[in-house]
Structure formats: C-alpha cells, structure tokens
Design a protein around this motif. Structure first.
Motif, mmCIF file in Angstrom:
data_model
loop_
_atom_site.group_PDB
_atom_site.id
_atom_site.type_symbol
_atom_site.label_atom_id
_atom_site.label_comp_id
_atom_site.label_asym_id
_atom_site.label_seq_id
_atom_site.Cartn_x
_atom_site.Cartn_y
_atom_site.Cartn_z
ATOM 1 N N GLY A 74 0.884 -1.014 -0.362
ATOM 2 C CA GLY A 74 -0.557 -0.171 -0.162
ATOM 3 C C GLY A 74 0.393 1.420 0.479
ATOM 4 O O GLY A 74 0.484 1.922 0.228
ATOM 5 N N MET A 75 2.015 1.281 -0.401
ATOM 6 C CA MET A 75 2.791 2.615 -0.542
ATOM 7 C C MET A 75 2.615 3.428 -1.403
ATOM 8 O O MET A 75 2.627 4.568 -1.504
ATOM 9 N N ILE A 76 1.710 2.580 -2.655
ATOM 10 C CA ILE A 76 1.154 3.415 -3.396
ATOM 11 C C ILE A 76 0.595 4.395 -3.338
ATOM 12 O O ILE A 76 0.494 5.473 -4.006
ATOM 13 N N ASP A 77 -0.592 4.328 -1.959
ATOM 14 C CA ASP A 77 -1.499 4.901 -1.679
ATOM 15 C C ASP A 77 -1.103 6.107 -1.216
ATOM 16 O O ASP A 77 -2.263 7.619 -1.457
ATOM 17 N N HIS A 78 -0.019 6.786 -1.303
ATOM 18 C CA HIS A 78 0.639 7.913 -0.518
ATOM 19 C C HIS A 78 1.683 8.810 -1.595
ATOM 20 O O HIS A 78 2.085 9.605 -1.473
ATOM 21 N N ASP A 79 1.748 7.707 -2.809
ATOM 22 C CA ASP A 79 2.669 8.376 -3.918
ATOM 23 C C ASP A 79 1.447 9.344 -4.586
ATOM 24 O O ASP A 79 0.700 8.855 -5.988
ATOM 25 N N PRO A 80 1.999 10.532 -4.938
ATOM 26 C CA PRO A 80 1.260 11.704 -5.636
ATOM 27 C C PRO A 80 1.196 10.938 -7.086
ATOM 28 O O PRO A 80 0.748 11.779 -8.217
ATOM 29 N N ALA A 89 -5.269 13.756 -15.493
ATOM 30 C CA ALA A 89 -4.252 15.099 -16.387
ATOM 31 C C ALA A 89 -3.863 13.934 -17.529
ATOM 32 O O ALA A 89 -4.244 12.388 -17.840
ATOM 33 N N GLU A 90 -3.294 14.201 -18.420
ATOM 34 C CA GLU A 90 -3.032 13.654 -19.314
ATOM 35 C C GLU A 90 -1.217 13.797 -20.214
ATOM 36 O O GLU A 90 -0.987 12.980 -20.833
ATOM 37 N N ALA A 91 -1.127 14.627 -19.820
ATOM 38 C CA ALA A 91 0.165 15.059 -19.846
ATOM 39 C C ALA A 91 1.649 14.003 -18.821
ATOM 40 O O ALA A 91 0.782 13.882 -17.742
ATOM 41 N N PRO A 92 2.592 14.038 -19.469
ATOM 42 C CA PRO A 92 3.125 12.784 -18.366
ATOM 43 C C PRO A 92 3.803 13.670 -17.517
ATOM 44 O O PRO A 92 3.798 14.940 -17.784
ATOM 45 N N LEU A 93 4.230 13.176 -15.733
ATOM 46 C CA LEU A 93 4.415 13.822 -14.806
ATOM 47 C C LEU A 93 5.824 13.612 -14.576
ATOM 48 O O LEU A 93 6.625 12.249 -14.409
ATOM 49 N N TYR A 94 7.085 14.536 -14.782
ATOM 50 C CA TYR A 94 8.292 14.095 -14.999
ATOM 51 C C TYR A 94 8.998 14.096 -13.471
ATOM 52 O O TYR A 94 8.388 14.628 -12.210
ATOM 53 N N TRP A 95 9.391 12.692 -12.737
ATOM 54 C CA TRP A 95 9.912 12.857 -11.762
ATOM 55 C C TRP A 95 10.684 13.905 -10.851
ATOM 56 O O TRP A 95 11.843 13.673 -11.471
ATOM 57 N N ALA A 96 10.909 14.071 -10.191
ATOM 58 C CA ALA A 96 11.711 14.942 -9.285
ATOM 59 C C ALA A 96 12.904 13.957 -8.534
ATOM 60 O O ALA A 96 12.363 12.556 -7.649
ATOM 61 N N HIS A 97 13.755 14.676 -8.497
ATOM 62 C CA HIS A 97 14.919 13.403 -7.154
ATOM 63 C C HIS A 97 13.811 14.056 -5.975
ATOM 64 O O HIS A 97 14.133 14.787 -5.651
ATOM 65 N N PRO A 98 14.033 12.762 -4.939
ATOM 66 C CA PRO A 98 13.963 12.812 -3.679
ATOM 67 C C PRO A 98 13.983 14.180 -3.145
ATOM 68 O O PRO A 98 13.347 14.408 -2.188
ATOM 69 N N ASP A 99 15.392 13.989 -2.978
ATOM 70 C CA ASP A 99 16.065 15.460 -1.983
ATOM 71 C C ASP A 99 14.904 16.878 -2.556
ATOM 72 O O ASP A 99 15.877 17.125 -1.961
ATOM 73 N N ALA A 100 14.548 17.029 -3.829
ATOM 74 C CA ALA A 100 13.554 18.097 -4.860
ATOM 75 C C ALA A 100 13.150 17.965 -3.389
ATOM 76 O O ALA A 100 11.646 19.653 -3.717
ATOM 77 N N ARG A 101 12.119 17.474 -3.191
ATOM 78 C CA ARG A 101 10.620 16.990 -2.320
ATOM 79 C C ARG A 101 10.556 17.174 -0.475
ATOM 80 O O ARG A 101 10.317 16.574 0.206
ATOM 81 N N LEU A 102 11.505 18.816 -0.351
ATOM 82 C CA LEU A 102 11.357 18.702 1.289
ATOM 83 C C LEU A 102 9.862 18.985 1.642
ATOM 84 O O LEU A 102 9.645 19.230 2.635
ATOM 85 N N ALA A 104 7.555 17.318 1.140
ATOM 86 C CA ALA A 104 6.469 16.238 1.124
ATOM 87 C C ALA A 104 6.291 15.885 3.075
ATOM 88 O O ALA A 104 6.516 15.620 3.415
ATOM 89 N N ASP A 105 5.368 14.928 2.751
ATOM 90 C CA ASP A 105 5.000 14.786 3.670
ATOM 91 C C ASP A 105 5.337 13.714 4.906
ATOM 92 O O ASP A 105 5.917 12.876 3.717
ATOM 93 N N PRO A 106 5.178 12.567 5.417
ATOM 94 C CA PRO A 106 5.843 11.839 6.349
ATOM 95 C C PRO A 106 5.322 10.314 5.090
ATOM 96 O O PRO A 106 6.273 9.130 5.132
ATOM 97 N N GLU A 107 4.148 10.169 4.755
ATOM 98 C CA GLU A 107 4.054 9.001 4.513
ATOM 99 C C GLU A 107 4.493 8.894 2.265
ATOM 100 O O GLU A 107 5.724 8.474 2.337
ATOM 101 N N THR A 108 4.629 9.968 2.286
ATOM 102 C CA THR A 108 5.353 10.444 0.821
ATOM 103 C C THR A 108 6.565 10.306 0.582
ATOM 104 O O THR A 108 7.073 9.656 0.071
ATOM 105 N N ARG A 109 7.072 11.132 2.059
ATOM 106 C CA ARG A 109 8.532 10.546 2.064
ATOM 107 C C ARG A 109 9.402 9.265 2.403
ATOM 108 O O ARG A 109 9.649 8.781 1.289
#
Length: 247
Positions: A74-80, A89-102, A104-109
């Motif tokens: 169930g970790m996918i449930d906390h993945d934005p 949405a239809e456009a691709p969403l490009y991933w950022a490096h985790p360090d850029a997600r300061l 993020a809430d703890p579960e997303t982290r």
C-alpha cells in the motif's frame, strides 16, 4: 538502422502479438533500448470505494521486494504520482529526485526514499485513458539513470518516443483479443464470470460447463482473489470494467 525504421519495426512487431504476455515482453524490450529500466502498468476503476492498492490490477518489472512494499503493502496510496493518474491529466509527469521533495509529508517521503533505495528515483508517470470511461490506467517508467543529468539526457533524447510507445502498448492491451490476458485468469474462471454476468447461479453454470457446482465455487473464489473483489457481483463488475470478459 534509422530511428524511423526502428519505430516502424517496433509498431509492426507490437501489432503482431496475440497475447498480453507477448505484448508486454516486446514493449519492455523496446523501452530498455530507450533508457527505461523498469515499468509498472496499472488499471483501476474510475469510481472507487477503496484505496488504489486495494483496487488496482497491475504488471510490474520493478524488483519483487520493491513491488511488494509499493503495490501490495500500500505505499502506492501515498505516492502523488499515482494519484496524478486519477486526476484526469493527460501530460507526462516527470519525477524529481527525492531530495527535491522537501515539502513531502512523512508517508510520501517514505515512498520517495523507497524509490531512492531501489535506484528508481528518475523517470516519468504517464496517465492513460481506459477503453471506457469506467476505467483509469497509468504507467510508471523508471529511467536507467544514476543522477539528474543522466535522466535529463534520456528525457531529451527519448522522452517523446517512450510516451508514444507506452500509449501504443496501452491501446493494444485494451483490445478484446489482448485484454483478458492482462490478469492471469484461467479460461474456466473467465467462463464462470461470463455466465455469472448473464445471471446464472452456480448450479446452472455447472450444468453449462459440465463441471461440479463445487468446482464452479472454486473458480469463482479464485477469480475474486485475483480481481481483488469483495464478492462475486463485484468480481463480475471488475472483469467487465477491465475488459477481461465480453458479454
């Protein structure tokens, strides 16, 4: 061989496949040549009463330990990025490096840290339209990149081709000839679901298929488990939504 010739060869090869498993292999082989190391392809009902992990049907080439935590636990449930596929949405969403997600809430982290631990921090999420308005789909594609610069190079060189290949794969995977193989239901399980969709009871299905009523019960229970269904009516509905049976 030119890029255009490669693309045409891929399209012809993909269209020649007659099963989901064969389609999946050709698709993943093609993506690897474009810098994609791992893929998760998932479908969910457009209207849900439960979490993504409880509802989705998926195929994955991510490491088994990663998939177990991400999809089954169930970790996918906390993945934005997964929720992005639900947003319309239809456009691709490009991933950022985790360090850029300061922010993020703890579960997303935790999700982003999991991706970093398994070396799948760079890539893209692509929402995909289902065969009907009743289902939503999406793909998560991890790049063979060790850092942001390598990921940017893959994206610049192959981003459009990766998205086009994924959309083509999805379109073919949704066809009536291929879709039933996206979930590993047996022929008997599909037959029992199909007859149940017509309103037959277990005893009547058993008569139609020349098997025992207890065997019908076994096949229905197995189909319910594979479809993450709460009861047989739910199993039939999910099979219809995902194109696994055609009335």
């Amino acid at each position: 061989m030119s890029l255009d010739t490669q693309c045409l060869d891929f399209v012809e090869t993909l269209r020649a496949q007659t099963s989901f498993d064969a389609l999946w292999r050709v698709f993943n082989d093609h993506l690897r040549s474009h810098g994609v190391s791992r893929v998760i392809y998932a479908q969910t009902p457009a209207v849900r009463s439960r979490t993504i992990s409880q509802e989705m049907l998926y195929r994955s080439t991510f490491p088994a330990d990663f998939t177990h935590l991400y999809a089954e636990k169930g970790m996918i449930d906390h993945d934005p990025r997964a929720h992005y596929c639900d947003s319309g949405a239809e456009a691709p969403l490009y991933w950022a490096h985790p360090d850029a997600r300061l922010d993020a809430d703890p579960e997303t982290r935790e999700v982003l840290d999991l991706c970093e631990d398994f070396g799948v921090s760079f890539g893209l999420t692509l929402p995909l339209k289902g065969a009907s308005a009743l289902n939503r789909s999406g793909a998560g594609l991890a790049f063979s990149a060790r850092n942001g610069d390598e990921a940017a190079d893959i994206l610049a060189a192959n981003g459009s081709a990766i998205c086009a290949a994924t959309r083509l794969f999805h379109a073919l995977a949704q066809t009536p000839a291929i879709a039933p193989g996206s979930v590993r239901l047996s022929l008997r399980e599909r037959e029992c679901l199909l007859w149940s969709a017509t309103g037959l009871r277990n005893k009547e299905i058993a008569f139609r298929l020349s098997i025992s009523e207890k065997t019908v019960e076994h096949h229905m229970a197995s189909a319910m488990t594979k479809l993450h269904a709460m009861n047989r009516t739910h199993a039939v509905a999910r099979a219809l939504i995902f194109g696994l049976i055609v009335p």
